[in-house]
Scaffold this active site. Structure first.
Site, PDB file in Angstrom:
ATOM      1  N   SER B 155       0.834  -1.203   0.000  1.00  0.00           N
ATOM      2  CA  SER B 155       0.000   0.000   0.000  1.00  0.00           C
ATOM      3  C   SER B 155       0.873   1.260   0.000  1.00  0.00           C
ATOM      4  O   SER B 155       1.754   1.400  -0.851  1.00  0.00           O
ATOM      5  CB  SER B 155      -0.927  -0.053   1.217  1.00  0.00           C
ATOM      6  OG  SER B 155      -1.913   0.918   1.133  1.00  0.00           O
ATOM      7  N   ASP B 320      -8.901  -6.597  -4.309  1.00  0.00           N
ATOM      8  CA  ASP B 320      -8.523  -5.285  -3.768  1.00  0.00           C
ATOM      9  C   ASP B 320      -9.143  -4.199  -4.639  1.00  0.00           C
ATOM     10  O   ASP B 320      -8.811  -4.080  -5.815  1.00  0.00           O
ATOM     11  CB  ASP B 320      -6.992  -5.170  -3.760  1.00  0.00           C
ATOM     12  CG  ASP B 320      -6.492  -3.863  -3.150  1.00  0.00           C
ATOM     13  OD1 ASP B 320      -7.331  -2.989  -2.838  1.00  0.00           O
ATOM     14  OD2 ASP B 320      -5.265  -3.728  -2.984  1.00  0.00           O
ATOM     15  N   HIS B 353      -7.914  -5.298   0.042  1.00  0.00           N
ATOM     16  CA  HIS B 353      -6.642  -4.591   0.183  1.00  0.00           C
ATOM     17  C   HIS B 353      -5.796  -5.204   1.306  1.00  0.00           C
ATOM     18  O   HIS B 353      -4.566  -5.267   1.216  1.00  0.00           O
ATOM     19  CB  HIS B 353      -6.935  -3.121   0.470  1.00  0.00           C
ATOM     20  CG  HIS B 353      -5.722  -2.245   0.455  1.00  0.00           C
ATOM     21  ND1 HIS B 353      -4.878  -2.161  -0.635  1.00  0.00           N
ATOM     22  CD2 HIS B 353      -5.197  -1.417   1.395  1.00  0.00           C
ATOM     23  CE1 HIS B 353      -3.890  -1.310  -0.353  1.00  0.00           C
ATOM     24  NE2 HIS B 353      -4.060  -0.855   0.860  1.00  0.00           N
TER      25      HIS B 353
END
Lengths: 196, 380
Positions: B155, B320, B353
């Site tokens: 991320s 995600d 995610h």
């Protein structure tokens, strides 16, 4: 480290110019690209749909891009490769014509190999009333991934229709080159194609 | 003992003080600052086996192991780091750092401003990914690491790995960019801004200077976290886990918790609001919004990455939707166009995610084989 390549891959490998930028579609475990990197100083990427194969590519030191050929080659820019390879896969894709065109969009030249459906042993099995099953075609009709069978002439017609020129053709059987009646006596076809 | 043989065991955090001024992208200058970090494994004699772990929005330097044997949970990426794990501490010297502006010991809004003797609060400057990379480079200097074997992050952490490869090309051998994006979309920024508004409009926020007021903007931070948490999970994953399950088995026709998902989100929000700093949350979301390494290169990411010398592993997860596989593919496309070595894995997962913190076997296998290759290449 220096395991010999499968004969059909060796056939391709021998034709690849040294130092070329290569894209190998459906690269599997990366054996061809690994060999080319080691022996012909190529730089390149493989496209592979199967995650386990991507892991094998990593172990072989090959740059694998996980993806599905059927959705096109949008990750790759126009004319960004010297050579795009599709080995023994064209008979298993849905968008056969689309992929051939995509190969020549991203590459200046393409190499395609496929099992020749016109091979006499295949014809013999059909004559006997069954779909061909052999070492090169190890599937039953109901579980085969091969959905677009063709013979030499069929592939050449597809090329002609799209203005694609055949620059080289090699037909093989049992690791030997077949020059006499190739569509009958050859089990594996190799083509190097490019714009006319 | 809850520690398994694959744990790095008992760890301790360290602090590094930096007295030289740091000029930030915003134009502000921090005269001095502290970075909190942890290390696991041993730096080899040739100093070729160092790995930097960059954290995401709510992460920190406590990446693996435990501070004491009965600490409830280990570091946030303990699943991936340890002896025999993909980031193998028998081979690698692993460094985790709390980013500047954080709230876990590095200088940040909740730490004391030496000039005033009070918490920085609203006076702490905004951070960007390149600012963090610069401070991490200074920490690397301090630790005697000229070149990282790998910079790894998920991320926002992946963005730092990418930035490292651009800003310090000669100092990164491999960049592992996981569940990340080359820049935020309008939708991403929109989610971040709603989260920020929740905090900024909390009466207990006091313009960021709540420390002196003995107040905590809990409700704002809680809302921000609840919203964020929705974007970390997938619709399918949430459906599998909670569906429409009711706490009491029937509708009660009120605004208290009725559905299990409400209970889950609220408790996640509550937990977070008690341990995280609201100013840090704001700052981290802004760093996400500002991230755009292509901007300085005519919006051409391939051009930005041309200077990179690293090899790359890019990983995305099918479910995600915060940073979808398509966003990772943008990075991959740019790397290919820039003629960089890159492996791309698109992992089938229902974890959304958050999958980058999970152990879906295809993901673990890919990480393991890639890092084994890194170790072999660098003699780690």
């Amino acid at each position: 480290m220096n395991t010999p390549l499968r004969p059909d891959l060796q056939l391709i490998a021998d034709q690849v110019p040294t130092g070329a930028r290569v894209l190998d579609l459906g690269c599997g475990d990366g054996a061809l690209l690994a060999w080319l990197q080691q022996h012909k100083a190529v730089r390149g990427y493989g496209v592979e749909i199967d995650g386990d194969n991507v892991v094998r590519c990593v172990s072989a030191g090959v740059c694998a891009i996980q993806g599905d050929l059927e959705t096109g080659l949008s990750d790759f820019a126009d004319q960004s490769f010297d050579l795009v390879i599709l080995s023994q896969t064209i008979q298993a894709v849905r968008q056969t014509e689309g992929i051939l065109l995509e190969m020549l969009r991203v590459g200046r030249e393409a190499m395609v190999t496929f099992p020749n459906f016109g091979y006499w042993r295949n014809r013999w099995q059909i004559f006997q009333g069954h779909m061909p099953v052999s070492e090169t075609i190890p599937y039953q009709w109901y579980d085969t991934p091969n959905i677009h069978w063709c013979m030499l002439g069929d592939f050449e017609a597809l090329c002609a229709k799209n203005g694609i020129g055949v620059r080289q053709r090699v037909v093989m059987d049992q690791g030997r080159r077949v020059r006499f009646m190739p569509n009958l006596l050859g089990s594996l076809a190799f083509y190097r194609v490019g714009p006319h | 003992m809850s520690n398994t043989e694959q744990s790095v065991g008992i760890v301790a955090a360290q602090s590094a003080e930096f007295a030289s001024a740091l000029e930030l992208c915003s134009g502000s200058v921090l005269p001095s600052y502290t970075l909190k970090y942890e290390t696991y494994g041993e730096l080899n004699a040739a100093r070729t086996n160092a790995v930097l772990i960059c954290h995401a929005l709510s992460g920190h330097h406590h990446v693996a192991g435990r501070y004491h044997p009965d600490e409830k949970s280990p570091g946030w990426w303990d699943s991936m780091i340890g002896p025999g794990k993909p980031i193998d501490t028998r081979r690698f010297f692993v460094v985790g750092v709390n980013n500047l502006g954080g709230c876990h010991g590095s200088s940040g809004p909740s730490s004391l401003n030496p000039a005033t003797g009070r918490a920085w609060g609203s006076g702490f400057p905004l951070m960007t990914v390149p600012d963090w990379v610069k401070t991490q480079a200074r920490l690397a200097d301090r630790l005697g690491i000229d070149r990282w074997a790998a910079v790894i992050g998920g991320s926002l952490g992946g963005m730092q790995a990418l930035q490292w490869s651009i800003d310090f090309p000669e100092r990164v051998a491999h960049a592992l960019v996981i569940a990340s994006a080359p820049k935020l979309s309008a939708q991403n920024i929109a989610f971040n801004d709603v989260a920020r508004q929740a905090i900024l409009s909390d009466p207990d926020f006091h313009g960021g200077d709540f420390y002196q007021q003995n107040a905590l903007p809990r409700s704002g931070l809680r809302l921000a976290r609840m919203l964020g948490h929705i974007t970390y999970l997938s619709d399918d994953g949430m459906g599998e886990k909670f569906g429409r399950m009711l706490r009491s088995g029937e509708f009660r026709y009120c605004y208290d918790v009725e559905f299990e998902i409400e209970s889950y989100l609220r408790s996640q929000g509550d937990k977070f609001a008690n341990v995280f700093d609201a100013n840090t949350y704001l700052l981290m979301t802004k760093a996400l919004d500002y991230f755009d390494p292509a901007q300085a290169h005519g919006d051409d990411l391939a051009l930005a990455l041309r200077r990179a010398q690293a090899q790359f592993l890019v990983v995305s997860f099918t479910s995600d939707w915060r940073f979808s596989p398509q966003r990772s593919r943008e990075i991959v496309q740019a790397l290919i166009a820039a003629d960089k070595k890159v492996v791309y894995g698109e992992i089938e997962s229902s974890h959304g995610h958050d999958a980058f913190l999970m152990l879906d076997p295809p993901y673990v296998n890919l990480m393991r084989s890639y890092l084994r290759r890194v170790a072999e290449e660098l003699g780690a």
